[in-house]
Design an enzyme around this catalytic site. Structure first.
Site, PDB file in Angstrom:
ATOM      1  N   ASP A 166       0.746  -1.037   0.607  1.00  0.00           N
ATOM      2  CA  ASP A 166      -0.397   0.228  -0.240  1.00  0.00           C
ATOM      3  C   ASP A 166       1.357   1.181  -0.099  1.00  0.00           C
ATOM      4  O   ASP A 166       1.887   1.355   1.008  1.00  0.00           O
ATOM      5  CB  ASP A 166      -1.013   0.306   1.282  1.00  0.00           C
ATOM      6  CG  ASP A 166      -1.656   1.241   1.662  1.00  0.00           C
ATOM      7  OD1 ASP A 166      -1.084   1.826   0.890  1.00  0.00           O
ATOM      8  OD2 ASP A 166      -3.422   0.924   1.992  1.00  0.00           O
ATOM      9  N   HIS A 202      -5.703  11.950  13.488  1.00  0.00           N
ATOM     10  CA  HIS A 202      -6.219  12.101  12.795  1.00  0.00           C
ATOM     11  C   HIS A 202      -7.986  11.197  13.182  1.00  0.00           C
ATOM     12  O   HIS A 202      -8.992  10.921  12.450  1.00  0.00           O
ATOM     13  CB  HIS A 202      -6.157  11.336  11.226  1.00  0.00           C
ATOM     14  CG  HIS A 202      -4.919  12.194  10.347  1.00  0.00           C
ATOM     15  ND1 HIS A 202      -5.330  13.339  10.470  1.00  0.00           N
ATOM     16  CD2 HIS A 202      -4.036  12.175  10.298  1.00  0.00           C
ATOM     17  CE1 HIS A 202      -3.860  13.543   9.530  1.00  0.00           C
ATOM     18  NE2 HIS A 202      -2.994  12.990   9.862  1.00  0.00           N
ATOM     19  N   ASP A 213       2.736  18.995  13.977  1.00  0.00           N
ATOM     20  CA  ASP A 213       2.612  17.631  12.857  1.00  0.00           C
ATOM     21  C   ASP A 213       1.696  18.601  11.218  1.00  0.00           C
ATOM     22  O   ASP A 213       0.997  19.457  11.506  1.00  0.00           O
ATOM     23  CB  ASP A 213       1.520  16.906  13.389  1.00  0.00           C
ATOM     24  CG  ASP A 213       1.383  15.579  11.880  1.00  0.00           C
ATOM     25  OD1 ASP A 213       1.934  14.704  12.112  1.00  0.00           O
ATOM     26  OD2 ASP A 213       1.245  15.829  10.295  1.00  0.00           O
ATOM     27  N   HIS A 251       0.157  17.925   8.840  1.00  0.00           N
ATOM     28  CA  HIS A 251      -1.231  17.883   8.466  1.00  0.00           C
ATOM     29  C   HIS A 251      -2.884  17.806   9.040  1.00  0.00           C
ATOM     30  O   HIS A 251      -1.949  18.287  10.922  1.00  0.00           O
ATOM     31  CB  HIS A 251      -0.967  15.647   8.040  1.00  0.00           C
ATOM     32  CG  HIS A 251      -0.665  15.150   7.378  1.00  0.00           C
ATOM     33  ND1 HIS A 251       0.191  14.499   7.665  1.00  0.00           N
ATOM     34  CD2 HIS A 251      -0.416  14.554   6.247  1.00  0.00           C
ATOM     35  CE1 HIS A 251       1.174  14.313   6.979  1.00  0.00           C
ATOM     36  NE2 HIS A 251       0.279  13.958   5.735  1.00  0.00           N
ATOM     37  N   ASP A 269       6.670  15.380  10.719  1.00  0.00           N
ATOM     38  CA  ASP A 269       6.911  15.320   9.017  1.00  0.00           C
ATOM     39  C   ASP A 269       6.626  16.910   8.657  1.00  0.00           C
ATOM     40  O   ASP A 269       6.518  17.022   7.471  1.00  0.00           O
ATOM     41  CB  ASP A 269       5.831  14.310   8.796  1.00  0.00           C
ATOM     42  CG  ASP A 269       3.857  14.565   9.704  1.00  0.00           C
ATOM     43  OD1 ASP A 269       4.468  15.708  10.371  1.00  0.00           O
ATOM     44  OD2 ASP A 269       3.558  13.868   9.782  1.00  0.00           O
ATOM     45  N   TYR A 328       8.605  10.806   8.676  1.00  0.00           N
ATOM     46  CA  TYR A 328       8.395   9.263   7.868  1.00  0.00           C
ATOM     47  C   TYR A 328       9.593   9.746   7.376  1.00  0.00           C
ATOM     48  O   TYR A 328       9.791   8.794   6.296  1.00  0.00           O
ATOM     49  CB  TYR A 328       7.644   9.803   7.585  1.00  0.00           C
ATOM     50  CG  TYR A 328       5.895   9.740   7.957  1.00  0.00           C
ATOM     51  CD1 TYR A 328       5.457   8.858   8.573  1.00  0.00           C
ATOM     52  CD2 TYR A 328       5.045  11.034   7.798  1.00  0.00           C
ATOM     53  CE1 TYR A 328       4.469   8.747   9.160  1.00  0.00           C
ATOM     54  CE2 TYR A 328       4.262  10.912   8.164  1.00  0.00           C
ATOM     55  CZ  TYR A 328       3.987   9.517   8.954  1.00  0.00           C
ATOM     56  OH  TYR A 328       1.985   9.978  10.105  1.00  0.00           O
TER      57      TYR A 328
HETATM   58  C1  X5A Z   1       0.060  10.977  11.610  1.00  0.00           C
HETATM   59  C2  X5A Z   1       0.195  11.324  10.060  1.00  0.00           C
HETATM   60  C3  X5A Z   1      -0.403  11.023   7.777  1.00  0.00           C
HETATM   61  C4  X5A Z   1      -1.514  10.282   7.234  1.00  0.00           C
HETATM   62  C5  X5A Z   1      -1.340  10.796   5.418  1.00  0.00           C
HETATM   63  C6  X5A Z   1      -2.497  10.187   4.530  1.00  0.00           C
HETATM   64  N1  X5A Z   1      -0.836  11.141   9.024  1.00  0.00           N
HETATM   65  N2  X5A Z   1      -1.807   9.800   3.159  1.00  0.00           N
HETATM   66  O1  X5A Z   1       1.199  12.151   9.911  1.00  0.00           O
HETATM   67 ZN    ZN Z   2       1.309  14.203   9.521  1.00  0.00          ZN
END
Ligand code: X5A
Ligand code: ZN
Length: 695
Positions: free
Chosen positions: A22, A137, A174, A176, A267, A307
């Protein structure tokens, strides 16, 4: 008073992993946890922390946030085979189940709750939990974006319930948007949620309308949800710091939380394939340091994303090192936020204006309209992805950043000076008032001092008493200059003479930029013309004839009677100027007739520890000897600070800051947070240019 830093890590949380192919989920790997922990060990940070075990969260605790349906689905995956797991995972946007996922997620929540308990019980002052899966999330009834249970949201509800807290701040750095956390607390006025995130005008995942700056909370929660969308990639240290100075920190201090939780995703750091931002690991030391000034230091940092393994690990280390009270490394590079960042900051400030005193009373509406109009124009005329073509997904890029970080960390990390705070305390009346972190040093010989000052301030130091005090002060300063001490305190019968001598001495020693914050009456104003000295003079009313210039700024401020309102000047003006200047040493002097109370002064010391590798010389007028323990405590930085009650700034105070900002934002670019001059110029040119092009 609490001290110490908790660290929570349980290897078991590495067992949750992706079992099939994935390309969206394959970056959320177990090594994120183990390699961060190994780096903490390598820096000898683990042994300095208080180890706290993780535990499983109870069902009741998970139900504080999630529905029983969601809990049951999660529970049911324990006994599934790969095919079944894959099928349940498919019900969610970017999530994967492994047979151990449920167990790990319960540990991730439990670890977060253990951290809250450690901090709230006073066992430690602050701490970090390294957890997987992440949480922000995750929603009441759904897994999402690698998250199963919302660790931080559950921690907040738990803290409210168990410790009766009424105000909790959640900072989500973060890259996101933690839309899960936003949904959970949208209507809850007791939780202030701040999130910055890659947005690119809704192009970037999760591509939600409600991630924009105009989602400010609902009902009673209005004003308590703060979204700062980044509309370009490549945001860096100055953009993040500007966001803290001009959005998060003033509002957070006005909110005055009893506990701070961080949704700590890395990230947003350099090299991350998701974020594609430019912030170096050291910026997280600064962000952490600022948050340590809130809630009496009660700070719980809980891992979310991140990441790029090396970038993640280094950033985690910078965070933990700062939690432990180590000096903060100096940020390098040009300090100026980019236009896109300024625009986002301006938009959030405007959206939140009705809810926060520190943002009220500012008028930028005509530019607001212009800016919005042109933003649309810009969107229509430029290809938004043109600049972000080089996705950092290739192996080459990852390695390139690894190599960069290898060198960068060697450059910014420095040995912690053996002495935290130096002072000449023998025979001084104040000695018994000072905390243990203060170490005495031998004073400088009288003749040596005479020789040193005769060239310049010779005529001013005829008195023996002054000479003696200069001897002490210079001995302390030399400890700092020689990197044997991190900071130091000196008392003086004439603080302005001492400060002037200290400034001269440091410049002669070779320091390029020395910042002096002088509080109170200042008899001698040093020559600041060559730019090696920057003076910010905090006084009730400007007494000297000297007019403001780039390197001499008078900040007229009298602390309010209701409480500590000085934070608005610290974040709105002093820190942006100080960061723009990039001082290599800070001298904070307190003369007679100071217009700040002890709380304001502690905050000044606490906040300025973020600069110049935390090198600070404190010079205190000897009629103000009672200030010494307060200052010594603030300099120590590893004990819980107490800055008293915060009062929102008055209209007049907000105006004072605004005027100074308008006056100096061209010179000191970190002051920029609205269109005023920079955006206006930029847009008029762009606008005219586009008009010509299209006519
Ligand atoms: C916790 C976090 C990122 C999800 C990315 C999905 N989630 N495209 O960094
Ligand atoms: Zn994130």
């Amino acid at each position: 008073m609490a001290s110490g830093t908790a660290l929570i890590y349980d290897e078991e949380m590495t067992s949750h992993k992706l079992l099939w192919n994935d390309p969206i989920c394959d970056i959320e790997v177990p090594e994120r946890l183990s390699s961060s922990y190994e780096q903490l060990e390598r820096y000898h940070l683990v042994e300095r922390c208080v180890r706290v075990p993780a535990r499983e969260a109870s069902e009741e605790e998970i139900l504080l946030v999630h529905s029983s349906e969601h809990l049951e689905v999660a529970k049911s995956t324990q006994a599934m085979n790969e095919e079944e797991l894959k099928s349940v995972s498919g019900n969610y946007d970017a999530f994967f189940f492994h047979p151990s996922t449920y167990r790990c997620a319960k540990l991730a929540v439990g670890a977060s709750l253990q951290l809250v308990d450690s901090v709230m019980s006073g066992k430690v002052c602050n701490g970090m939990a390294l957890v997987r899966p992440p949480g922000h999330h995750s929603q009441r009834n759904a897994a999402n974006g690698f998250c199963l249970f919302n660790n931080v949201a559950i921690a907040a509800k738990y803290a409210k319930r168990k410790y009766g807290l009424q105000r909790i701040l959640i900072v989500d750095w973060d890259v996101h948007h933690g839309q899960g956390t936003q949904y959970i607390f949208e209507e809850d006025p007791s939780i202030l949620y701040f999130s910055w995130h890659r947005y690119e005008h809704q192009e970037f995942w999760p591509s939600l309308k409600e991630s924009d700056y105009d989602s400010i909370g609902l009902g009673r929660g209005k004003g308590r949800n703060i979204n700062l969308p980044w509309n370009k990639v490549g945001m860096g240290n100055s953009d993040y710091l500007a966001a803290f100075f001009h959005v998060l920190l003033p509002v957070a201090f006005e909110f005055d939380p009893e506990l701070v939780l961080v949704s700590s995703g890395y990230d947003s750091g350099i090299g991350d394939p998701e974020g594609q931002m430019d912030a170096t690991p050291d910026v997280f030391a600064h962000l952490t340091h600022f948050l340590m000034q809130l809630a009496n230091g009660k700070l719980c940092v809980i891992l979310e994303g991140g990441y790029h393994l090396k970038s993640l690990a280094e950033s985690v280390c910078m965070t933990v090192k700062t939690l432990l009270g180590d000096p903060v490394p100096q940020i390098t590079g040009e300090m100026a936020p980019c236009l896109s960042a300024i625009e986002s900051i301006q938009n959030v400030r405007a959206a939140h204006k009705p809810y926060w005193k520190c943002l009220m009373y500012e008028d930028a509406s005509f530019l607001q309209n212009l800016s919005t109009k042109l933003q649309l124009l810009e969107k229509a005329t430029t290809n938004p992805s043109a600049e972000h073509e080089s996705k950092i997904t290739s192996k080459d890029e990852v390695v390139k950043v690894e190599k960069f970080l290898e060198v960068h960390m060697k450059n910014i990390l420095f040995p912690v000076p053996p002495i935290k705070t130096a002072a000449t305390i023998e025979s001084k009346a104040s000695a018994h008032l000072l905390p243990l972190s203060v170490r005495g040093v031998k004073e400088m010989d009288k003749n040596e001092v005479k020789a040193l000052v005769s060239a310049f301030y010779g005529d001013l130091v005829k008195q023996d008493e002054t000479l003696l005090s200069l001897g002490s002060m210079l001995a302390v300063l030399d400890k700092i200059l020689m990197k044997q001490a991190c900071n130091g305190i000196a008392e003086s019968p004439a603080a302005s003479v001492s400060a002037a001598v200290a400034l001269r001495h440091s410049v002669r020693f070779g320091f390029q930029r020395v910042l002096c914050i002088f509080v109170g009456d200042m008899e001698i104003i040093p020559n600041t013309e060559d730019g090696r000295i920057l003076v910010i003079h905090v006084c009730e009313k400007q007494k000297s004839e000297k007019t403001n210039s780039k390197h001499y700024i008078s900040l007229n401020w009298k602390e309010g009677a209701e409480g500590n309102d000085f934070f608005s000047a610290v974040f709105g003006f002093i820190l942006p100027v100080a960061y723009s200047y990039q001082a290599n040493l800070t001298i904070i002097a307190v003369g007679p007739n100071r217009s700040l109370g002890t709380n304001g002064i502690s905050l000044l010391f606490g906040s300025l520890r973020g600069l110049a590798e935390s090198r600070i010389l404190a010079v205190i007028e000897n009629t103000d000897i009672n200030l010494m323990p307060t200052v010594a405590k603030a300099l120590a930085g590893d004990s819980t600070p107490d800055f008293g009650v915060y009062a929102p700034p008055s209209q007049e105070k907000v105006h004072t800051i605004k005027l100074l900002r308008d006056q100096f934002q061209q010179e000191w670019k970190m002051l920029q947070c609205s269109g005023k001059s920079s955006l206006y110029l930029y847009y008029s040119y762009t606008y005219i240019f586009e008009m010509i092009k299209y006519s």
